[in-house]
Every structure is written in structure tokens, then in C-alpha cells.
Design an enzyme around this catalytic site. Structure first.
Site, PDB file in Angstrom:
ATOM      1  N   LEU A 155       4.173   2.489  -2.509  1.00 61.26           N
ATOM      2  CA  LEU A 155       3.381   1.632  -3.382  1.00 61.26           C
ATOM      3  C   LEU A 155       3.890   0.203  -3.269  1.00 61.26           C
ATOM      4  O   LEU A 155       5.025  -0.088  -3.645  1.00 61.26           O
ATOM      5  CB  LEU A 155       3.471   2.135  -4.822  1.00 61.26           C
ATOM      6  N   GLU A 156       3.042  -0.678  -2.779  1.00 61.32           N
ATOM      7  CA  GLU A 156       3.452  -2.045  -2.475  1.00 61.32           C
ATOM      8  C   GLU A 156       2.916  -3.066  -3.470  1.00 61.32           C
ATOM      9  O   GLU A 156       3.036  -4.266  -3.256  1.00 61.32           O
ATOM     10  CB  GLU A 156       3.015  -2.401  -1.045  1.00 61.32           C
TER      11      GLU A 156
END
Length: 342
Positions: A168-169
């Protein structure tokens, strides 16, 4: 993490890590094996061997973005963990699903599942990656944590995935992601859990990604930080290092190694080719030098850690597809080197 250039991180973090020492996990995972599933779990177990002491992780693209299109059976044998990219968000907060892209050439879902089983029979782990540069999965409260755990566990059962990768960026809540991953582990005691945070996410144990990693330390398989699309960052000695160098790889890995993670839970993540990322690609020889520096104290650059970490898990690349487009240089050179580590 995509085959297209990801957004560059702006600026430098002011947080500089004070050495905290390594606390051994004392778990089977730290030795490269998995703990048995709880007796109460009725979930079917995926038929795989343990993750090896030193492992190579590669992301497999469930889409065509100009890299070599592969089926899972085409992925080079050097990859011990194959992260299927990516799960998709649903209309339910936190929940994910998975759909095969017709572009990758599978005639049916059963053919894909058969490839998963074949990789597992060869001793590999196949996991489902959640996120990516454009991923929009949010786990921010108890309800979305439950939805995440329920959907990931369901996909593991449906497809036979060995676990989950967190990529998850666009933000992560450590409280609820830890809660969600512990719930997955409760149902699948031998789950493989990897993470691929950006460099800025692992500059301090107080960062949300780092806190999540420490929160699941008793069953975490590996953190393969993305040492690319980053710009310059602080190393564990407080000095600033530029991406694309052996010092960048070693001095930033040191933060995780001295911040509480076991060496068996730390891997080096790099692009498989210059086309695979917006910046930070290094030759396989640079990755191998960093691995030698961290595990043996040799081939270091200007930064040399105060001690060695022979149990270091290994290396990761984005992606197996870009590696194939580059003649499988990562698999053949870095892969072989990882498997020869002490």
C-alpha cells in the site's frame, strides 16, 4: 509499484534512527520455516515447502504494460516467493478481490490455479499482493480490518495462495492493518506475509509501516522495501545517501536491522531493469555487493555496518515480467547469489 514510473518521494525525513539492537524472534519463521496452523482452524492448507532461509521474491504482473507477458509457469525457477499483482478493491471498505486479466493469456481460472499448485509442488510460495502505486485499499477501522481479513482469507482458500503481500503506497494504519493480518494468521497459521514499503515508510520504527512490521513480527516473513523511486534518504548513521548506490541499499537496510526486525525479515527490493521504475535501478552486481556487505562485511561502499547479518532474508524485484524482458538477469545473477549466502 508498477511497470510505469511511480511518483517520486519529496524531500528528506528528519527522523534519524538511534540504534535499538536486534531482538530475536525465537520463532520458526526466523529460521526460514513456518509455524503450524492452529488446531482450531478448518481452512485448507496450501501444499508448499517452507520459505527458504535466503529467498528471492518477484512480483508477477496480472496485466500487460510492455514487459514480457508471462503465465505463472513461465516465472524463472530462482524465485522462491511469487507475489501476484494485484488484488483489487471492492465497494466494501477494506475488502479485496482478484480477477485474472485476459491479457496474461489464461484460458480459465482453473489453469491459473493449476499453475499455482505446480509452483507450490516445486517448493515455491505464491502470494497475493495488495496495493501497488494505484491501489486504493484502505484498512482504517475495525470493520474494514475484518473485511480485509475475511476477503484475503477467502482468496487464499479459493485460489490456494500461500499468503499476502502488503504494497500500500498511499498510506497505512498500523493499528488496523496489524489487526487484520493477525486475523489472517489466526486462520492460516502458515501464512506467508511480506511487505513492500517505500523508503520513507521505513525511516523510523515510529512510522506506520514499520510499526505494522513490528506488530506482526512473530509471523512476518519479510519486508522487501522498495529501494527505488525514492531520491536521497537518511541511513542508520544519520548520513544522506543517494539511490542507485550500494551505500543506499546497506545504510537503509541497517535502519530495519537495528530497529527491531530480525535479519530473516529484511530483504532488498530493486527494479529488474531501468524500464521497470522511474529511478533507482542498479546492476545485479550492486545488489550482490550490498548482500555481501550486510551478511559478510565484504564489498561494502563507504558505509560499513558495525556488525554483519548472515540471516538476511534476501532480495526482491519488480517484476518477474521486467526481469524476463531483461534476459532474466536478476534471477540468474542475484538469485544465484542469494541462494549462496551464508
Amino acid at each position: 509499484m508498477t511497470g510505469l514510473p511511480a511518483r517520486l518521494l519529496a524531500g528528506l525525513t528528519a527522523a534519524v534512527l538511534a540504534s535499538a539492537g536486534i531482538v530475536g524472534t525465537g520463532t520458526a519463521q526466523a529460521a526460514g520455516t513456518r509455524s503450524p496452523a492452529p488446531a482450531a482452524s478448518s481452512a485448507p492448507a496450501a501444499p508448499t515447502a517452507a520459505v527458504p532461509r535466503h529467498a528471492v521474491t518477484g512480483y508477477w504482473q496480472n496485466f500487460d504494460n510492455g514487459a514480457t507477458v508471462q503465465k505463472l509457469k513461465d516465472v524463472d525457477d530462482a524465485y522462491d516467493i511469487i507475489a501476484v499483482s494485484f488484488a483489487d478493491a471492492t465497494g466494501q471498505p477494506g475488502a479485496v478481490t482478484f480477477r485474472l486479466d485476459p491479457a496474461v493469456g489464461y484460458g480459465s481460472t482453473d489453469e491459473f490455479k493449476a499453475d499455482i499448485k505446480a509452483k507450490q509442488a516445486a517448493g515455491k510460495s505464491v502470494i497475493l499482493s495488495v496495493g501497488g502505486e494505484r491501489g486504493a485499499v484502505s484498512v482504517s477501522d475495525a470493520a474494514s480490518a475484518k473485511n480485509f481479513a475475511d476477503s484475503v482469507s477467502g482468496l487464499m482458500d479459493e485460489y490456494g495462495f500461500n499468503g499476502v503481500d502488503i504494497d500500500l503506497e498511499n498510506g497505512l494504519n498500523s493499528t488496523y492493518m496489524t489487526q487484520a493480518l493477525k486475523s489472517v494468521h489466526d486462520r492460516h497459521g502458515d501464512v506467508v506475509v511480506t511487505m513492500a514499503p517505500q523508503t520513507i515508510d521505513m525511516q523510523s520504527p515510529q512510522n506506520e509501516y514499520f510499526k505494522t512490521a513490528l506488530g506482526i513480527k512473530d509471523f512476518l516473513t519479510a519486508v522487501n522495501m522498495q529501494y527505488y523511486n525514492s531520491g536521497s534518504m537518511n541511513g542508520c548513521d544519520g548520513k544522506v545517501y543517494s539511490q542507485g548506490t550500494v551505500d543506499f541499499l546497506t545504510a537503509l537496510a541497517c535502519i530495519q536491522l537495528e530497529g527491531g526486525l530480525d535479519p530473516s525479515q529484511v530483504g532488498i527490493g530493486v527494479p529488474a531493469s531501468a524500464r521497470a521504475a522511474g529511478g533507482g535501478h542498479v546492476a545485479p552486481s550492486v545488489v550482490n555487493a550490498a548482500l555481501d556487505c550486510l551478511t559478510r562485511g565484504s564489498n561494502c561502499g563507504s558505509f560499513k555496518p558495525s556488525r554483519t547479518y548472515p540471516g538476511l532474508r534476501g532480495a526482491m524485484t519488480w517484476s518477474t515480467n521486467w526481469d524476463a524482458a531483461n534476459g532474466n538477469a536478476f534471477a540468474s545473477q542475484v538469485g544465484a547469489h542469494v541462494h549462496r549466502l551464508p
